[in-house]
Design a protein around this motif. Structure first.
Motif: not given
Ligand code: PDD
Length: 294
Positions: A35, A142, A149, A184-186, A210-211, A244, A246
């Motif tokens: 995804y 995990r 992803k 769900s972010a860095n 975003t990172r 960080t 999206a």
């Molecule tokens: N999640 N790490 C994890 C485990 C994530 O699920 C996400 C993003 C990120 C940040 O990645 P990006 O900057 O590409 O969004 C890091 C999305 C937003 C979600 O699962 O909704």
């Protein structure tokens, strides 16, 4: 958040009520799916090329064919937001291993993917960006290929539930004594010397778009960046912490396990990064995020 009523499923735009998939879909049975979540601001996608490149990598890694060129994916994204009138928000995309009317672990030699996208209209820069979020530490449970992803999000879903139960918003996940990333972010910290620290890329974390965008903007900013893993104790002693993604873009993390990070308010390096990021998005910062001006 407002889910757009026109979605894309398997080659066609349809009303969400008519978009159905088989219960034998491999995404449902095995979480065999990639995804992406891409932000839209002022009708334009943020770093869509990078999201599509990560999608290609994930699909390749989980043996699912990529049905579309980057140009075709971009057209589907654009048509989707146009049809739903979304100027600001997120587009969710999922590609699964498809359905064959049976539950078969290995599946056929070549998968016929299920492709699904929807748009979600929502403000990207709001209270979270202004006031920050609270986190807890949680063991990272995990699988080992977090650089892809995939929709195996049970650990993260449970992490969000544990955070909510503790009165927090998210979790900083910990493995072998080091923070991997947020649920769900860095994850990032700013140490007391003003250095910005985030974990280096490996199979242990997602290479966040975003990172990468933030890193591009740091060049020439004078902010020193160090890519290395950090410990929960370093977060507790940090001047600032940031996540960080999206979805939340650049979010200050102001509390961890009930204790303030730094003085418990979004710090100057966080504000600087927010401002750089918003300006690159084309945001009128003085109007939309005056608090980021410092
Ligand atoms: N999640 N790490 C994890 C485990 C994530 O699920 C996400 C993003 C990120 C940040 O990645 P990006 O900057 O590409 O969004 C890091 C999305 C937003 C979600 O699962 O909704």
């Amino acid at each position: 958040m407002t889910i757009g009523q026109t979605v894309f499923l398997n080659g066609a735009f349809r009303p969400v009520g008519e978009a159905t998939i088989s219960p034998f879909d491999r995404g449902f049975l095995f979480a065999h799916a990639a995804y992406e979540v891409t932000a839209v601001y002022d009708g334009k996608f943020i770093d869509l090329e990078r999201h599509l490149s990560r999608l290609r990598r994930t699909l390749d890694g989980i043996a699912i064919p990529n049905l579309y060129s980057d140009e075709a994916w971009a057209e589907i994204h654009t048509d989707l937001i146009d049809k739903n009138g979304v100027e600001e928000g997120l587009v969710y995309l999922e590609v699964t291993g498809g359905a064959y009317g049976l539950r078969d672990f290995a599946g056929p030699e070549i998968f016929e993917p299920t492709v699904f996208l929807y748009a979600d209209a929502r403000p990207l820069i709001g209270d979270v960006a202004r006031d920050g979020i609270k986190a807890i530490f949680l063991e990272d449970s995990r699988w080992k290929r977090r650089d892809m992803k995939t929709v195996q999000l049970l650990s993260q879903a449970l992490a969000y539930r544990a955070a909510r139960e503790a009165g927090a918003d998210t979790a900083f996940m910990v493995e072998d004594g080091y923070v991997t990333e947020a649920a769900s972010a860095n994850a990032w910290i700013v140490d007391t010397a003003g250095r910005l620290i985030t974990r280096e890329l490996s199979h242990s974390i997602l290479p966040g778009i975003t990172r990468a965008g933030v890193m591009d903007l740091l060049k020439g900013s004078g902010i020193e960046l160090v890519e290395r893993a950090f410990t929960p104790d370093e977060v507790r002693g940090a001047a600032e912490a940031i996540s960080t993604s999206a979805g939340a873009m650049v979010a200050p993390v102001v509390m961890i396990d009930g204790q303030p990070v730094g003085d418990g308010k979004p710090g100057p390096v966080t504000r600087r990064i927010q401002r750089l990021y918003y300006e690159a998005m084309g945001v009128d910062v003085a109007v939309v995020a005056p608090w980021a001006l410092g």
